[in-house]
Write a protein that holds these residues in place. Structure first.
Motif, PDB file in Angstrom:
ATOM      1  N   GLY A 141       0.783  -1.237   0.000  1.00 43.88           N
ATOM      2  CA  GLY A 141       0.000   0.000   0.000  1.00 43.88           C
ATOM      3  C   GLY A 141       0.810   1.279   0.000  1.00 43.88           C
ATOM      4  O   GLY A 141       0.266   2.369   0.150  1.00 43.88           O
ATOM      5  N   VAL A 142       2.138   1.156  -0.167  1.00 45.12           N
ATOM      6  CA  VAL A 142       2.958   2.376  -0.159  1.00 45.12           C
ATOM      7  C   VAL A 142       2.785   3.106  -1.482  1.00 45.12           C
ATOM      8  O   VAL A 142       2.938   2.520  -2.555  1.00 45.12           O
ATOM      9  N   GLU A 143       2.454   4.381  -1.398  1.00 46.26           N
ATOM     10  CA  GLU A 143       2.284   5.194  -2.596  1.00 46.26           C
ATOM     11  C   GLU A 143       3.256   6.358  -2.573  1.00 46.26           C
ATOM     12  O   GLU A 143       3.790   6.708  -1.515  1.00 46.26           O
ATOM     13  N   LYS A 144       3.445   6.953  -3.736  1.00 47.81           N
ATOM     14  CA  LYS A 144       4.293   8.133  -3.854  1.00 47.81           C
ATOM     15  C   LYS A 144       3.912   9.147  -2.765  1.00 47.81           C
ATOM     16  O   LYS A 144       2.724   9.435  -2.581  1.00 47.81           O
ATOM     17  N   GLY A 145       4.916   9.638  -2.054  1.00 51.02           N
ATOM     18  CA  GLY A 145       4.657  10.628  -1.015  1.00 51.02           C
ATOM     19  C   GLY A 145       4.506  10.036   0.383  1.00 51.02           C
ATOM     20  O   GLY A 145       4.735  10.731   1.376  1.00 51.02           O
ATOM     21  N   ASP A 146       4.157   8.750   0.495  1.00 51.87           N
ATOM     22  CA  ASP A 146       4.047   8.118   1.825  1.00 51.87           C
ATOM     23  C   ASP A 146       5.429   7.995   2.458  1.00 51.87           C
ATOM     24  O   ASP A 146       6.397   7.697   1.761  1.00 51.87           O
ATOM     25  N   ARG A 147       5.483   8.147   3.765  1.00 55.86           N
ATOM     26  CA  ARG A 147       6.779   7.994   4.432  1.00 55.86           C
ATOM     27  C   ARG A 147       6.970   6.571   4.948  1.00 55.86           C
ATOM     28  O   ARG A 147       6.031   5.940   5.430  1.00 55.86           O
ATOM     29  N   VAL A 148       8.212   6.107   4.827  1.00 53.53           N
ATOM     30  CA  VAL A 148       8.568   4.760   5.270  1.00 53.53           C
ATOM     31  C   VAL A 148       9.740   4.868   6.246  1.00 53.53           C
ATOM     32  O   VAL A 148      10.752   5.500   5.921  1.00 53.53           O
ATOM     33  N   GLU A 186       6.362   8.970  14.468  1.00 55.60           N
ATOM     34  CA  GLU A 186       5.220   9.848  14.665  1.00 55.60           C
ATOM     35  C   GLU A 186       5.410  11.176  13.942  1.00 55.60           C
ATOM     36  O   GLU A 186       4.521  11.649  13.246  1.00 55.60           O
ATOM     37  N   ASP A 187       6.590  11.756  14.084  1.00 50.46           N
ATOM     38  CA  ASP A 187       6.838  13.055  13.465  1.00 50.46           C
ATOM     39  C   ASP A 187       6.679  12.979  11.944  1.00 50.46           C
ATOM     40  O   ASP A 187       6.138  13.890  11.323  1.00 50.46           O
ATOM     41  N   ALA A 188       7.145  11.865  11.354  1.00 48.48           N
ATOM     42  CA  ALA A 188       7.067  11.734   9.899  1.00 48.48           C
ATOM     43  C   ALA A 188       5.757  11.084   9.463  1.00 48.48           C
ATOM     44  O   ALA A 188       5.479  10.975   8.278  1.00 48.48           O
ATOM     45  N   ASP A 189       4.973  10.614  10.405  1.00 46.80           N
ATOM     46  CA  ASP A 189       3.709   9.949  10.107  1.00 46.80           C
ATOM     47  C   ASP A 189       3.948   8.780   9.139  1.00 46.80           C
ATOM     48  O   ASP A 189       3.285   8.666   8.104  1.00 46.80           O
ATOM     49  N   ALA A 190       4.901   7.916   9.507  1.00 47.34           N
ATOM     50  CA  ALA A 190       5.288   6.824   8.607  1.00 47.34           C
ATOM     51  C   ALA A 190       4.219   5.743   8.551  1.00 47.34           C
ATOM     52  O   ALA A 190       3.610   5.403   9.554  1.00 47.34           O
ATOM     53  N   ARG A 191       4.003   5.188   7.342  1.00 43.01           N
ATOM     54  CA  ARG A 191       2.969   4.166   7.110  1.00 43.01           C
ATOM     55  C   ARG A 191       3.501   2.759   7.278  1.00 43.01           C
ATOM     56  O   ARG A 191       2.791   1.836   7.659  1.00 43.01           O
ATOM     57  N   VAL A 192       4.765   2.581   6.903  1.00 41.61           N
ATOM     58  CA  VAL A 192       5.378   1.252   6.933  1.00 41.61           C
ATOM     59  C   VAL A 192       6.720   1.386   7.643  1.00 41.61           C
ATOM     60  O   VAL A 192       7.397   2.412   7.521  1.00 41.61           O
ATOM     61  N   VAL A 193       7.069   0.354   8.419  1.00 40.96           N
ATOM     62  CA  VAL A 193       8.399   0.303   9.029  1.00 40.96           C
ATOM     63  C   VAL A 193       9.112  -0.921   8.466  1.00 40.96           C
ATOM     64  O   VAL A 193       8.534  -2.016   8.433  1.00 40.96           O
ATOM     65  N   ILE A 194      10.332  -0.732   7.998  1.00 37.96           N
ATOM     66  CA  ILE A 194      11.129  -1.871   7.529  1.00 37.96           C
ATOM     67  C   ILE A 194      12.213  -2.126   8.574  1.00 37.96           C
ATOM     68  O   ILE A 194      12.912  -1.201   8.987  1.00 37.96           O
ATOM     69  N   THR A 195      12.294  -3.367   9.010  1.00 39.47           N
ATOM     70  CA  THR A 195      13.250  -3.694  10.057  1.00 39.47           C
ATOM     71  C   THR A 195      13.786  -5.101   9.843  1.00 39.47           C
ATOM     72  O   THR A 195      13.564  -5.702   8.792  1.00 39.47           O
ATOM     73  N   SER A 196      14.511  -5.633  10.835  1.00 41.95           N
ATOM     74  CA  SER A 196      14.949  -7.031  10.771  1.00 41.95           C
ATOM     75  C   SER A 196      14.806  -7.621  12.165  1.00 41.95           C
ATOM     76  O   SER A 196      14.613  -6.880  13.132  1.00 41.95           O
TER      77      SER A 196
END
Ligand code: 6R9
Length: 648
Positions: A130-137, A178-188
């Motif tokens: 669901g990540v679209e142009k402009g969304d923060r990750v 929160e500050d960036a209002d990120a939609r997805v987090v990529i981690t390990s």
């Protein structure tokens, strides 16, 4: 305030001319300074042509609403295409992009063609999530290839990434998500550090539970350790990325489309989300990587030891080197695991030719001893770089002698998260270098030193470093806070960018950085730079590292208080402190003689290796030690305090 003492302390007479062969074949010659001087915007427009544009820009700079710059604003490009696909299209798909070396000794070689497939799959996966142009990750990862792939996949989609250093706490991560209002987090699940797996996923679980913007957590399996799982929210990278199509059509983005947000720790207040955009940023990091490191992509093996969580990793692991088609090393772990020669072993293994690290690491190597690098074949090295703090002249000399075989040039590169790319540095084929000085603004960059009234100081004078013209990779604002952007950087000296660093110009007009202005000391009416006193201490054969602070003093306003780490575990002998005090007085004059010197085992540092003098000031002034959350090792302060006879 008097600035003359800042200007006249350390006299450094050593000079090192560029090696003739390097100078004869250098990517950039002295002519670049002339070209840029004659036509600064024309110079940058020419550098922008290093990149592949879907739509060539016709306007170089729009500065009609300062300090909000627009570079190449009618141009369109895709940053990931420029870092990956265009090299494959040029027939370089088989070239190694990344030699990955894991801390436990596992390794992987990734070609540009493989990188293209990986980035395409990851971009397809993010789209599915669901990540679209402009969304923060948000990206919270160890130093593994998937981190680079994740950043490029975001860039490909025009989804600004916010990389949060993997050593940061759940708290710090939550604030940034929160500050960036990120939609997805990529981690390990985790990464390897100091010989064991170190978990990352628990901090993400904790952080994500506190915010409501995150829809998915994409998890790379690196260590295989157990992880808690939230069905529907969490997805494994290998399950969702691996099954994606290997191609992905990169869409062009406007030059000013946001590329990433990177938070600067800052010593006070809420972290600042530094915003960088696409065309200008990529132009400058690509050009500076080519010019400052003299990169020959066919033959060089580049290695920048920074973590991708810092700007140095963004600009000189990901965007600069890859936009230039470089082959580079990516190393996961610490320099002393499993042994203190690990870095040099990696240099030998891959034949690293260009090596870029920080003064704190160089000082650590000095402390471990000359015999350690001597055990390895470092003859492939032809150029060394330094970044992050002023490099003490003695550390510079050690670096050149013990790592650079007494012949490789050293480029001391001054820049900031905010500047995006290198601003002040020698050019390796042009500049006669001076140990401890970043020396000259790069072609196309306008930097100088001003006094309290914003007047440029003459050669030999000291004051504050300012940037007098906009530059392509400048920050565009602080995310969500234009006012703070103006107040922090553009209000102290009218229309000049205030970097927050003290600096001086020597008699040749070369620039010497003197540390953050908050760290400058005022002693009996004289401004004295912490950097210079530290360098004087480090020039003593028994001192490996020093941190100096000004402590409030009834007689002299501030008194110089030094914390020193002795070299090679040297014993603290009677009379050594007195010897060091006299040594500083001899080097810099009696005014700079420290009132107190305290030998310690460690110094408090941020996780990117910068000394946190604020905490030492608390100790020296007998106060309770302030906020230690950004310290790499929070037990260091207890050790230091335990050493204090009495804190007075
Ligand atoms: C790239 C980076 C920026 C601050 C900067 C200055 C210090 C960086 C330096 C240097 C002297 C150098 N700094 N490079 N000081 N000589 N070559 O480190 O960015 O983490 O934002 O820090 O680091 O004080 O203002 P960042």
């Amino acid at each position: 305030m008097s600035n003359e003492s800042l200007a006249n302390l350390l006299k450094e007479e050593r000079r090192f001319a560029p090696p003739a062969e390097l100078a004869a074949n250098a990517n950039v010659t002295a002519a670049a300074y002339e070209q840029a001087k004659a036509d600064r915007l024309g110079f940058w427009a020419a550098q922008a042509r290093r990149l592949s544009w879907a739509k060539e820009p016709t306007e170089t700079l729009d500065w009609s609403n300062p300090p909000f710059a627009k570079w190449f604003k009618d141009g369109e490009l895709n940053v990931a295409y420029n870092c990956v696909d265009r090299h494959v299209e040029a027939g370089l798909g088989d070239r190694t992009a990344i030699h990955f070396e894991g801390e436990p000794g596992d390794s992987r070689t990734i070609t540009y063609a493989e990188l293209q497939r990986e980035v395409s799959k990851a971009a397809n996966a993010l789209t599915e999530l669901g990540v679209e142009k402009g969304d923060r990750v948000a990206i919270y990862m160890p130093m593994i290839p998937e981190t680079v792939v994740a950043m490029l996949a975001c860039a490909r989609l025009g989804a600004p990434h916010s990389v949060v250093f993997g050593g940061f706490s759940a708290d710090a991560l939550a604030t940034r998500i929160e500050d960036a209002d990120a939609r997805v987090v990529i981690t390990s699940d985790g990464g390897y550090r100091r010989g064991k797996p170190s978990a990352l996923k628990p901090a993400v679980d904790d952080a994500v539970a506190r915010v409501d913007s995150v829809r998915h957590v994409l998890v790379v399996r690196r260590t295989g350790q157990d992880v808690a799982w939230t069905e529907g929210r969490d997805v494994w990278w290998h399950e969702v990325v691996d099954r994606q199509p290997e191609t992905h059509e990169a869409q062009p983005m406007a030059a000013e489309h946001p590329l990433f947000i990177l938070y600067t720790s800052g010593t006070t207040g809420k972290p600042k989300g530094i915003l960088h955009t696409s065309g200008g940023y990529l132009t400058q990091v690509s050009y500076t990587h080519h010019a400052v490191f003299d990169l020959k992509p066919e033959t060089d093996v580049f290695w920048c030891t920074a973590d991708v969580g810092w700007v140095t990793g963004h600009s000189y692991i990901v965007y600069g080197p890859l936009s230039n088609g470089a082959t580079q090393v990516l190393y996961e772990g610490t320099p002393d695991t499993p042994h203190q020669g690990r870095w040099w072993e990696v240099v030998q293994k891959y034949g690293v030719t260009i090596f870029y690290t920080a003064p704190t690491a160089i000082r650590a190597c000095m402390k471990w001893g000359d015999d350690i690098p001597a055990k390895f074949d470092l003859s492939s090295l032809r150029l060394l770089g330094s970044v992050g703090e002023p490099i003490n002249p003695e550390a510079w000399m050690w670096y050149r002698k013990h790592i650079g075989a007494d012949k490789t040039p050293i480029v001391d590169t001054w820049w900031q998260t905010e500047t995006g790319g290198i601003m002040i540095s020698p050019l390796p084929g042009v500049t006669e270098t001076k140990p401890g000085s970043a020396q000259v603004p790069l072609p196309g960059i306008s930097a100088t030193v001003v006094d309290d009234e914003a007047n440029e100081v003459p050669d030999g004078g000291g004051g504050y470093l300012v940037l007098t013209e906009p530059w392509p990779s400048m920050l565009r604002t602080i995310w969500g806070d234009d006012q703070r952007y103006q107040d922090t950087y553009w209000s102290r000296f009218q229309d000049k960018y205030f970097a927050g660093d003290g600096a001086k110009k020597d008699d040749d007009g070369d620039i010497w950085l003197l540390g953050r202005v908050d760290d400058v000391m005022l002693v009996s009416g004289h401004n004295i730079s912490t950097t210079e006193v530290e360098s004087a201490l480090v020039s003593h054969p028994k001192v490996a590292e020093a941190a100096v602070v000004g402590a409030t003093d009834p007689q002299t306003t501030q008194a110089i208080c030094a914390f020193v780490i002795l070299r090679g575990g040297a014993e603290e002998v009677d009379g050594l402190v007195e010897e060091l005090r006299s040594h500083v007085a001899k080097a810099l004059g009696p005014i700079a003689k420290p009132k107190r010197i305290l030998p310690v085992a460690e110094l408090p540092k941020t996780r990117s290796g910068k000394i946190m003098r604020r905490l030492l000031r608390d100790v020296a002034e007998n106060r309770q030690v302030g906020d230690v959350t950004t310290l790499a090792d929070s037990t260091v302060m207890d050790l230091i305090q335990a050493k204090l006879p009495s804190a007075s």
